[in-house]
Design an enzyme around this catalytic site. Sequence first.
Site, PDB file in Angstrom:
ATOM      1  N   THR A 135      92.590  68.248 -21.805  1.00 35.13           N
ATOM      2  CA  THR A 135      91.726  68.177 -20.633  1.00 35.13           C
ATOM      3  C   THR A 135      92.051  66.928 -19.829  1.00 35.13           C
ATOM      4  O   THR A 135      92.611  65.954 -20.349  1.00 35.13           O
ATOM      5  CB  THR A 135      90.248  68.078 -21.023  1.00 35.13           C
ATOM      6  OG1 THR A 135      90.028  66.850 -21.740  1.00 35.13           O
ATOM      7  CG2 THR A 135      89.808  69.250 -21.851  1.00 35.13           C
ATOM      8  N   ASP A 136      91.672  66.948 -18.564  1.00 35.57           N
ATOM      9  CA  ASP A 136      91.553  65.702 -17.831  1.00 35.57           C
ATOM     10  C   ASP A 136      90.335  64.972 -18.392  1.00 35.57           C
ATOM     11  O   ASP A 136      89.505  65.546 -19.105  1.00 35.57           O
ATOM     12  CB  ASP A 136      91.402  65.973 -16.333  1.00 35.57           C
ATOM     13  CG  ASP A 136      91.839  64.784 -15.480  1.00 35.57           C
ATOM     14  OD1 ASP A 136      91.873  63.652 -15.999  1.00 35.57           O
ATOM     15  OD2 ASP A 136      92.144  64.981 -14.295  1.00 35.57           O
ATOM     16  N   TRP A 137      90.195  63.707 -18.052  1.00 31.81           N
ATOM     17  CA  TRP A 137      89.169  62.876 -18.685  1.00 31.81           C
ATOM     18  C   TRP A 137      87.767  63.355 -18.301  1.00 31.81           C
ATOM     19  O   TRP A 137      87.426  63.431 -17.123  1.00 31.81           O
ATOM     20  CB  TRP A 137      89.389  61.421 -18.298  1.00 31.81           C
ATOM     21  CG  TRP A 137      90.233  60.704 -19.317  1.00 31.81           C
ATOM     22  CD1 TRP A 137      89.941  59.534 -19.938  1.00 31.81           C
ATOM     23  CD2 TRP A 137      91.502  61.114 -19.863  1.00 31.81           C
ATOM     24  NE1 TRP A 137      90.925  59.196 -20.837  1.00 31.81           N
ATOM     25  CE2 TRP A 137      91.897  60.148 -20.819  1.00 31.81           C
ATOM     26  CE3 TRP A 137      92.328  62.220 -19.660  1.00 31.81           C
ATOM     27  CZ2 TRP A 137      93.077  60.240 -21.550  1.00 31.81           C
ATOM     28  CZ3 TRP A 137      93.511  62.319 -20.389  1.00 31.81           C
ATOM     29  CH2 TRP A 137      93.872  61.355 -21.317  1.00 31.81           C
TER      30      TRP A 137
END
Length: 869
Positions: free
Chosen positions: A288-290
């Site tokens: 995932t992105d953060w």
Amino acid sequence: MAPLTSLVLVSLLAQPFLASPVPDAESDLSARSALPADYQSPPYYPTPPGGWMPDWADAYAKAHAVVSNMTLAEKVNLTTGTGLYMGPCVGQTGSALRFGIPNLCLQDSPLGVRDTDHNTAFPAGITVGATFNKELMYARGVGLGEEARGKGVNVLLGPVVGPLGRKPRGGRIWEGFGADPVLQAVGGAQTIKGMQSTGAIASLKHYIGYEQEMSRMSSVVSVGYSSNIDDRTLHEMYLWPFAEGVRAGVGSLMTSYNDVNGSACSQNSKLLNDILKDELGFQGFVMTDWLGQYAGVASALAGLDVAMPGDGAIPLLGDSYWGSELSRSILNGTVPLNRLNDMVTRIVATWYKFGQDKDYPLPNFSANTADQTGEIYPGALLSPIGVVNQYVNVEGDHNITARAVAREAITLLKNDQNILPFRHNDSLKVFGTDAGPNPNGPNSCSDKGCDSGVLTMGWGSGSANLPYLVTPQEAIGNLSNNAKFYITDTFPSDVVASPTDIAIVFINADSGENYITVDGNPGDRLEAGLNAWHNGDDLVKAAAQKFSNVVVVVHTVGPILMEEWIDLAPVKAVLVAHLPGQEAGWSLTDILFGDYSPSGHMPYSIPRSESDYPESVGLIDQPIGQIQDTFTERLYIDYRHFMNANITPRYPFGHGLSYTTFTFSSPSLSVVTPLDSEYPPARPSKGSTPVYSQKIPAASEVAWSSTHFTRIWRYLYPYLDFPQLITAADTYQYPDGYTTQPKPAPRAGGAQGGNPALFDTAFSVQVQVENTGSRHGKAVAQLYVALPSSLGLDTPPLQLRQFEKTKDLAPGQSEILTLDITRKDLSVWDVVVQDWKAPVNGEGVNIWVGQSVEDLAVICEVGGKCSMA
């Protein structure tokens, strides 16, 4: 599920694909706004396991041997980040130390190792794209990889090929390589190859449809926008560079924050299971992105492998969608053990694939502080103190590459009366704060969240600290003894101009990531629009009123309007220097004073008015409800749109002048692999994949009572209290269409990037390029294809499919360039058959070669001859 071929098709370009909303009992974000009509498609389960590609076989065999002997806790540990600020890097996984696998360090950025020291701040992606130089793209990738490795970064978060640049005001288009899928694809693939040649793992991002900053993320109080994209547009535009990145062997891929067709990218089974892992044959791991994970079980089932930074809906509470909750989901049977095994195997295989089991350094820096000592876990309430920064210098000679990239990107748009290059004794008057330094220091604004001094990069997580900065003021001052500087954006009233004076006016336009707002712009250029910042247009006009010779230098993140001053008689020359990084000054003076001829070409078009773009590519600022951003322009962005709409931009895609001239001649076309069928030959069969025991592990493997260490508060662990009390779930509402029955292999797949026959060279074009001027220089040959109407689909008039750059040619010297075209280059995505369709034998295809999309000197008719246009 219903097969795609049974869906009701819409006319125009294609059937919209999608993933319908995925409900998840754990998620606070299961409610989604109603999608536009027809933007739906079936879910795709289960996740295809990795390990079937021959060139990954050794890595997967090693991973299988390790994972077979891991405990449940060790497996979960590697899939889940340890939490925000819970280590030296922006994100880190847990470890499996029994097998020598440390916490894996994941760190930004695509242009340098972020939040550290003694690193190189390379030019941004958009600058790299403007070079049209594959060798420099690769060399910069090598430099990025070497510095990541030197700092102990396992996964460097880049390159960026999404956003594609659909929205010219979009905040992060400067991180990618340009507003064309092939330019993005080549830039991304060359960067990946360079980075991973060093043993560092690249993370291709952001997958997919991430085209604006505002309303990008979902949270407990909001839902990120939905990018609604039809199947053909997805494949031919936005997926194209990701496919090439997978074909280049990228080790990891990052999902974007937004939804696509109503389903969050991090739990979109169509995007991850079907397209990425089955059709494209991706063998690495998906992260995932953060804080871009929005559910636990649903994301695991949909194909997510790593959650970053590991936190749940609200960070720094010690909660996670995975971690201990993933352990629980395995014990109660809601997540199949074979899905977890595949997640972990993909991670460990990638670690082995790039040799990180052999003397790969541990992190020697802290992204949290510049001090030598500090908190080891800053996100904890109480943290042990230790040495966190060793100040390891990883710069090497990368400044040479950085300068070369910045120099070759500089794009000469106009040069009336050959005012450029300057002589060293020319009388120069230099205006604009963009020529000078940030008065508070080059790294005084966190993540470059300000526009002060020369613009070297945009702002946000895609930035890096500057180890030093050579400004244009410094470089010009070092080379000229006849220059005077007015480092102000207000034209001074007391300036005296003589007829021999030349005014150099520096202007810029900035943008960045949404967590920082600069001058009212929340990442996207909401307030500034496409105009120059800090009254730059007025500064140019004021200089043109006073001086008879004006040269404008532009540092910009993307398209910028020039109509207020471009046709003024005193404005003799315009240079776009893009985002040059630390070598801003020297790279510019290399061109200004004629040591090198400019050879950059525009990686996007510059319009005459923002209204020249289709309305659908404007920013959407909607405070209430989910934004439905439907890509109604489909294939028609940037030059494709302008040509289709018969709009002449101010400067077209690919435009770039030189101090010398070039002619193209002696074109020829040869058949390499005949296109003797509409569709590619049958795909290769999949190889075998790792097989594991399906016995649910003992609950004791994740029991806190089995551990012998001191817990760090807020640190995310895989352990549970009383896991022996967990029983099989009686009921669980799985996502619609969920099944454990494997799908037939998609016909468009077969290897990394798709069916390998797609990448067979179909035709080869050769053209001789001669320097017919009086100075050394490099030329770029750009190849565009025009597909025939016989395909039965609406296609853009011209589409970039290949480019090559000459070596430095002396006057009178020539070079023969070879431009190869693949089957895929001549194909369209057939939404019914779900495969790439090409005209048999290339019948009706026209191939054009030239120096921009509007300056095409050569035409080759497939089946006929090549001639000068």
